[in-house]
Design an enzyme around this catalytic site. Structure first.
Site, PDB file in Angstrom:
ATOM      1  N   GLU A 280      36.166  21.673  15.954  1.00  0.00           N
ATOM      2  CA  GLU A 280      35.126  21.541  16.981  1.00  0.00           C
ATOM      3  C   GLU A 280      33.792  22.166  16.563  1.00  0.00           C
ATOM      4  O   GLU A 280      33.378  23.199  17.094  1.00  0.00           O
ATOM      5  CB  GLU A 280      35.643  22.114  18.318  1.00  0.00           C
ATOM      6  CG  GLU A 280      36.919  21.374  18.740  1.00  0.00           C
ATOM      7  CD  GLU A 280      37.425  21.700  20.147  1.00  0.00           C
ATOM      8  OE1 GLU A 280      36.856  22.588  20.799  1.00  0.00           O
ATOM      9  OE2 GLU A 280      38.393  21.038  20.580  1.00  0.00           O
ATOM     10  N   GLU A 384      44.079  16.811  18.171  1.00  0.00           N
ATOM     11  CA  GLU A 384      44.396  17.868  19.131  1.00  0.00           C
ATOM     12  C   GLU A 384      44.374  17.324  20.553  1.00  0.00           C
ATOM     13  O   GLU A 384      43.472  16.607  20.944  1.00  0.00           O
ATOM     14  CB  GLU A 384      43.399  19.024  19.010  1.00  0.00           C
ATOM     15  CG  GLU A 384      43.865  20.270  19.755  1.00  0.00           C
ATOM     16  CD  GLU A 384      42.859  21.419  19.704  1.00  0.00           C
ATOM     17  OE1 GLU A 384      42.427  21.775  18.601  1.00  0.00           O
ATOM     18  OE2 GLU A 384      42.520  21.927  20.784  1.00  0.00           O
ATOM     19  N   CYS A 386      46.240  18.708  24.600  1.00  0.00           N
ATOM     20  CA  CYS A 386      47.226  19.572  25.250  1.00  0.00           C
ATOM     21  C   CYS A 386      47.055  19.507  26.753  1.00  0.00           C
ATOM     22  O   CYS A 386      46.051  19.048  27.270  1.00  0.00           O
ATOM     23  CB  CYS A 386      47.119  21.016  24.792  1.00  0.00           C
ATOM     24  SG  CYS A 386      45.624  21.804  25.321  1.00  0.00           S
ATOM     25  N   ASN A 415      44.714   4.925  23.411  1.00  0.00           N
ATOM     26  CA  ASN A 415      43.872   5.181  22.240  1.00  0.00           C
ATOM     27  C   ASN A 415      44.384   4.469  20.990  1.00  0.00           C
ATOM     28  O   ASN A 415      43.590   4.011  20.180  1.00  0.00           O
ATOM     29  CB  ASN A 415      43.705   6.687  22.030  1.00  0.00           C
ATOM     30  CG  ASN A 415      42.903   7.304  23.179  1.00  0.00           C
ATOM     31  OD1 ASN A 415      41.773   6.920  23.403  1.00  0.00           O
ATOM     32  ND2 ASN A 415      43.506   8.218  23.900  1.00  0.00           N
TER      33      ASN A 415
HETATM   34  C1  NAG Z   1      42.609   8.145  25.501  1.00  0.00           C
HETATM   35  O1  NAG Z   1      43.245   9.260  26.075  1.00  0.00           O
HETATM   36  C2  NAG Z   1      42.662   9.851  27.222  1.00  0.00           C
HETATM   37  C3  NAG Z   1      43.548  10.883  27.767  1.00  0.00           C
HETATM   38  O2  NAG Z   1      44.647  10.286  28.382  1.00  0.00           O
HETATM   39  C4  NAG Z   1      42.302   8.884  28.296  1.00  0.00           C
HETATM   40  O3  NAG Z   1      41.496   9.518  29.277  1.00  0.00           O
HETATM   41  C5  NAG Z   1      41.591   7.748  27.690  1.00  0.00           C
HETATM   42  O4  NAG Z   1      41.328   6.817  28.662  1.00  0.00           O
HETATM   43  C6  NAG Z   1      42.524   7.207  26.641  1.00  0.00           C
HETATM   44  N1  NAG Z   1      42.342   5.847  26.369  1.00  0.00           N
HETATM   45  C7  NAG Z   1      41.395   5.256  25.773  1.00  0.00           C
HETATM   46  C8  NAG Z   1      41.517   3.795  25.716  1.00  0.00           C
HETATM   47  O5  NAG Z   1      40.493   5.819  25.259  1.00  0.00           O
END
Ligand code: NAG
Ligand code: NAG
Ligand code: NAG
Ligand code: NAG
Ligand code: NAG
Ligand code: NAG
Ligand code: NAG
Ligand code: NAG
Ligand code: NAG
Ligand code: NAG
Length: 546
Positions: A280, A384, A386, A415
């Site tokens: 970070e 990271e 949590c 993600n």
């Molecule tokens: C990625 O992870 C976070 C935490 O759950 C979420 O807020 C976010 O919407 C997720 N998804 C994408 C598509 O980025």
């Protein structure tokens, strides 16, 4: 026989007490190391334990008992195998059902269409951090209980993590502020040495992980703060950065410091797959920053890599170590990579972009897509995440909260649907207070250790992570998935084709009602099933091609 007897804990039986007694005796005699690596038969179910703070249960492990995951290979022909973990009852419950030639979908069925010819990014892996606090918490248990904890994460009857992140010097999850060279102005780092935390805690945990694991492991290290004499602030925490400019003697010394850490671990047979440049980097700009930190702008990071870090690692024969930039929040994308990777001399040293999840709600996934479009050759890895930062005030370690697991799996699904190649959790284990931490930071973790009773608790988060790490092998490719569902259905899913030709589909249902699904894999057939209320499942089948 010991294993079979252990299975008795869930079966009501007049002989249960005798069974347990026999099992315990056998177990203490043969010791836990007699568990074979992947015999695929017999397994230990969860010892369900309910706490007042949880809406679900945790699985309790001690020196003589710990739950494992039942094996699934080889897969039965013309059938699919699926594992379910649910808020109400299951933890990796294994079931097998036939693949059908036609769908039995009705109007309320969610239809999932999988195209295994439609290939996206390759998976690097899943894992968590072996911080000082993790290792201190784990080493506070008896040897037999430690073995169960390590096996729960790394062995063939556990989650089979492949990634571990390791702190260099102090971080927020250390019991004290320290560096690995405290001698002021020792620019040659003649007094550099690994700390007690490295030699007696983290390295033994990593050795145990290597011993327990069948899969090759990928370790990477991260620095929070350089030795304080290298910094403008003269402290580990609070606003501060390395004195001078990249190319100058302080930055050169920092590069040497990082190389020496990697060499130090190598001497103990722990070889680093990678490193991030700085945890970070923005955090060091905050005046009262309570955590160990070191400010870097994208320009400083770029120049440090090209003038100091990249060349120093190469001089030390460490050019194979995968350097990852950023290691900070998604909202920095794609601007940081544009500055750092826009410079070809810095770019040539950098393999990937490391991202943390804390501010994801502030930053659309478009940022991941844009970054991938600009730099398709650089992997994006979540390094990271949590739970606990948003806990009920005063309660950092709530045991058995299902929603904390759901947030992990939702993050992974969403993600990784946007080019992310893997996901690395923060502390793999912490003590019952959510520490220890020299800055009094307290967090939750997938495993919570209660050393006083020589037990640990496997939280819902542990099982959510396992539905990915266990079944989505490194080098799997994400594949095309279309989800047809009605407005009020909120099933989330992601699918992968593994290197061994098995398709792995992970689905989560965060709603209070079960959802019928029909999986259409045109070259294989139809898989009809039910996703229970508040559950996560992994479906596995052998892809057949016509
Ligand atoms: C990625 O992870 C976070 C935490 O759950 C979420 O807020 C976010 O919407 C997720 N998804 C994408 C598509 O980025
Ligand atoms: C679960 O573990 C606790 C503590 O060891 C024990 O008291 C309890 O009997 C166990 N439950 C089962 C079903 O074995
Ligand atoms: C460990 O847990 C098992 C199963 O819950 C229990 O039967 C056993 O007594 C416990 N062992 C110790 C040493 O507490
Ligand atoms: C599956 O994906 C491949 C590659 O993208 C594409 O050519 C093919 O048309 C897709 N099949 C279907 C049925 O959509
Ligand atoms: C290394 O440490 C020793 C003992 O603290 C000290 O005497 C010596 O000056 C240090 N060397 C350097 C180069 O700082
Ligand atoms: C490292 O591995 C080598 C070869 O396997 C072994 O001889 C040596 O003792 C190990 N060193 C440590 C510190 O574990
Ligand atoms: C180790 O366990 C004891 C209780 O048995 C506890 O007081 C201490 O804080 C623990 N240490 C760590 C590092 O968690
Ligand atoms: C799923 O497929 C079935 C059968 O073709 C259809 O009746 C149903 O409407 C589909 N579901 C959705 C949400 O499209
Ligand atoms: C299954 O998917 C294929 C495309 O992959 C499509 O052509 C076919 O119509 C689908 N079948 C059903 C019943 O939806
Ligand atoms: C489809 O078939 C499966 C397996 O026989 C059954 O469990 C499920 O209830 C059926 N689903 C629907 C929506 O009819």
């Amino acid at each position: 026989m010991g294993r079979k007897s252990q299975g008795g804990v869930t079966q009501p039986s007049v002989n249960i007490q005798m069974c347990l007694l026999v099992a315990v005796v056998i177990f203490s005699l043969v010791s836990t190391s007699s568990q074979s690596k992947n015999d695929g038969e017999g397994y230990f179910p969860c010892n369900k334990t309910q706490f007042a703070s949880g809406d679900s249960f945790v699985c309790q492990c001690n020196s003589t008992y710990c739950d494992t995951i039942e094996g699934y290979l080889p897969l039965l022909a013309d059938h699919f195998t699926y594992y379910t973990s649910s808020k109400a009852s299951d933890r990796f419950a294994k079931r097998i059902a036939p693949i059908s030639a036609k769908s039995n979908a009705s109007a309320s069925t969610v239809n999932l269409t999988i195209n295994t010819s439609d290939l996206y990014q390759k998976v690097l892996g899943f894992g968590g951090a072996v911080t000082d606090s993790m290792a201190l918490s784990v080493k506070n248990l008896s040897a037999a209980t430690q073995n169960h904890l390590i096996r729960s994460y790394y062995s063939a009857d556990g989650l089979e993590y492949t990634f571990s992140r390791i702190n260099i010097g102090t971080c927020d999850f250390s019991k004290r502020p320290y560096s690995l060279c405290e001698s002021e102005n020792d620019f040659a780092l003649t007094n550099f040495s690994l700390a007690d935390e490295d030699i007696n805690y983290k390295i033994p945990v990593l050795h145990a992980a290597m011993e327990a694991s069948v899969r090759p492991l990928k370790f990477f290290c991260t620095q929070w703060s350089p030795p304080k004499w290298m910094k403008t602030s003269g402290t580990y925490r609070y606003r501060g950065q390395v004195i001078g400019e990249p190319g100058g003697k302080y930055y050169k010394t920092l590069a040497l410091y990082l190389a020496k850490f990697i060499e130090g671990y190598a001497k103990h047979n722990v070889s680093m797959w990678g490193m991030t440049i700085q945890n970070e980097p923005w955090a060091g700009a905050i005046k009262d920053q309570p955590n160990a930190c070191n400010y870097m702008t994208p320009q400083l990071e770029r120049d440090f890599v090209k003038r100091d870090l990249g060349p120093t690692l190469e001089e030390h024969g460490l050019g194979h170590v995968n350097i990852m930039m950023l290691d900070d929040q998604r909202f920095e994308l794609p601007d940081w990579p544009v500055v750092v990777l826009g410079d070809s001399e810095a770019e040539k040293y950098i393999k990937g972009i490391a991202v943390h999840w804390y501010w994801d709600k502030e930053a659309p996934t478009l940022k991941l897509d844009l970054t991938n479009n600009l730099f398709p050759d650089k992997f994006i890895l979540y390094t990271e995440a949590c739970e606990g930062t948003s806990a009920t005030p005063g309660v950092k370690v709530d045991l058995g909260v299902w929603a904390r697991g759901e947030r992990f799996s939702q993050s992974i699904i969403e993600n990784m649907s946007h080019w992310v190649t893997g996901w690395v959790d923060w502390n793999m284990a912490l003590n019952i207070q959510g520490g220890p931490s020299w800055i009094a930071h307290k967090l939750n973790a997938p495993i919570i250790v209660d050393a006083e009773y020589d037990v640990f608790y496997k939280q819902p988060m542990f099982y959510h992570l396992g539905h990915f790490s266990k079944f989505v092998l490194p080098d799997s490719s994400r594949v095309g998935l279309k989800i047809d569902q009605s407005e009020d259905q909120k099933l989330e899913a992601i699918s992968f084709l593994r290197p061994d030709g098995i398709v792995a589909l992970v689905v989560i249902n965060v709603q209070e009602d079960p959802i019928p699904i029909s999986i259409n894999h045109s070259t294989t057939g139809f898989l009809d099933a039910i996703v229970p209320a508040r559950s996560i499942q992994t479906y596995l089948w052998k892809a057949t091609h016509s």
